[in-house]
Design an enzyme around this catalytic site. Structure first.
Site, PDB file in Angstrom:
ATOM      1  N   ASP A 219       0.638  -0.964  -7.277  1.00  0.00           N
ATOM      2  CA  ASP A 219       1.639  -0.749  -6.217  1.00  0.00           C
ATOM      3  C   ASP A 219       0.868  -0.616  -4.898  1.00  0.00           C
ATOM      4  O   ASP A 219       0.119   0.345  -4.717  1.00  0.00           O
ATOM      5  CB  ASP A 219       2.435   0.544  -6.527  1.00  0.00           C
ATOM      6  CG  ASP A 219       3.439   0.900  -5.431  1.00  0.00           C
ATOM      7  OD1 ASP A 219       3.585   0.128  -4.463  1.00  0.00           O
ATOM      8  OD2 ASP A 219       4.074   1.959  -5.563  1.00  0.00           O
ATOM      9  N   ASP A 225      -1.730   3.768   4.701  1.00  0.00           N
ATOM     10  CA  ASP A 225      -1.743   5.212   4.989  1.00  0.00           C
ATOM     11  C   ASP A 225      -3.047   5.840   4.484  1.00  0.00           C
ATOM     12  O   ASP A 225      -3.659   6.656   5.169  1.00  0.00           O
ATOM     13  CB  ASP A 225      -0.539   5.894   4.335  1.00  0.00           C
ATOM     14  CG  ASP A 225       0.760   5.394   4.922  1.00  0.00           C
ATOM     15  OD1 ASP A 225       0.753   4.980   6.098  1.00  0.00           O
ATOM     16  OD2 ASP A 225       1.772   5.393   4.208  1.00  0.00           O
TER      17      ASP A 225
HETATM   18  O1  RIB Z   1       3.392   3.190   4.432  1.00  0.00           O
HETATM   19  C1  RIB Z   1       4.250   3.432   3.356  1.00  0.00           C
HETATM   20  C2  RIB Z   1       5.380   4.271   3.796  1.00  0.00           C
HETATM   21  O2  RIB Z   1       6.183   3.526   4.675  1.00  0.00           O
HETATM   22  C3  RIB Z   1       6.291   4.703   2.684  1.00  0.00           C
HETATM   23  O3  RIB Z   1       5.942   5.973   2.236  1.00  0.00           O
HETATM   24  C4  RIB Z   1       7.665   4.649   3.297  1.00  0.00           C
HETATM   25  O4  RIB Z   1       8.267   5.906   3.338  1.00  0.00           O
HETATM   26  C5  RIB Z   1       7.479   4.033   4.653  1.00  0.00           C
HETATM   27  O5  RIB Z   1       7.555   4.967   5.638  1.00  0.00           O
END
Ligand code: RIB
Length: 280
Positions: A219, A225
């Protein structure tokens, strides 16, 4: 200890796993459904805290179950959150993950649309105390750029993760901008260093290509992030740009091997193990 100030989003990811997304007018049957903590700002705040940084996080939520659960998450993860509680609902993001691991995300901003310059002003002391200020674009672009300008004026290093890509091209004055290939087109005339994330091809820092760390993806949601959190912490700890990008790539590899985002954010030990497994 590295100190990071983050201005960004919290939202709930509503993830459907399915073989393929439907065409227009078509209905398909999904395989699984999951509700997860998400939002790029919160994900990156938790990511930084797991790597040992002190984190101050400015965001907006609704006075609803999703918002209350968010406060519990930040408490558990040691993120100091300044959450503006609004009359709008907490952000939600329906996410579709195909069998290949490829993801598609729709963001409904809700409370986040109300995050304003005045809220950033009230957060100024946290920005001033940080080594690095990290901002994404799931909040109003004006608020995001205002926070970055404030940090810049205060001599705090700035990172803009321009995700999702803004509707109108922007020309931010930041120290680092970290687009993926889609977002890069929307960021023009950057006065700072561009770190282009390339998924399973690693990342590009100027002329230097940092290869991806080995991973078997299940996934890819949240890879950006994890990258940004690790990159920010490394810079705040005084590492070189190149080493910080390596940290980002290692964290991204960890993330893609886990379903969901928060469970895939590496701890300091997990990140160090990945870095040690692939000599620089
Ligand atoms: O970058 C992934 C995030 O983008 C997910 O957690 C979703 O909530 C969106 O904000």
């Amino acid at each position: 200890m590295a100190r990071i100030a983050i201005v960004g989003s919290y939202g709930v990811g509503l993830t459907v796993e399915l073989d393929r997304v439907p065409e227009a007018g078509e209905t398909v049957v999904g395989r699984t459904f999951r509700r997860d903590h998400g939002g790029k700002g919160s994900n990156q705040a938790v990511g930084c805290a797991r790597l040992g940084a002190e984190v101050d996080f400015l965001t907006a939520i609704g006075d609803d179950t999703f918002g209350h659960d968010a406060v519990a998450l930040w408490h558990e993860e040691g993120v100091r959150a300044a959450a503006v509680v609004t009359s709008e609902a907490t952000m939600v993001a329906p996410i579709f993950v195909e069998s290949s691991g490829e993801n598609r995300i729709v963001v409904v901003a809700g409370a986040l649309a109300q995050l304003s310059r005045a809220h950033v002003d009230a957060f100024a002391d946290k920005i001033a105390a940080a080594d690095v200020c990290l901002v994404q674009l799931e909040i109003p672009v004006d608020t995001a750029l205002y926070a970055l300008e404030m940090a810049h004026r205060m001599g705090v290093r700035t990172i803009l993760n321009p995700a999702p890509a803004p509707a109108e091209p922007i020309a931010p004055e930041v120290d680092y901008v970290t687009p993926n290939e889609t977002e890069a087109a929307a960021v023009r005339e950057v006065r700072g260093t561009v770190v282009l994330t390339l998924g399973d091809r690693g990342a590009q820092l100027g002329d230097e290509r940092v290869p991806a760390f080995p991973a078997t993806p299940v996934d890819t949601t949240g890879a950006g992030d994890a990258f940004n959190a690790a990159f920010a912490v490394a810079l705040a700890e005084g590492l070189s740009d190149l080493d910080a990008v390596r940290w980002g790539c290692a964290a991204g590899a960890h993330m893609v091997e886990h379903p969901g985002v928060v469970p895939g954010l590496p701890t300091r030990d997990e990140l160090e193990a990945r870095l040690a497994a692939v000599p620089a």
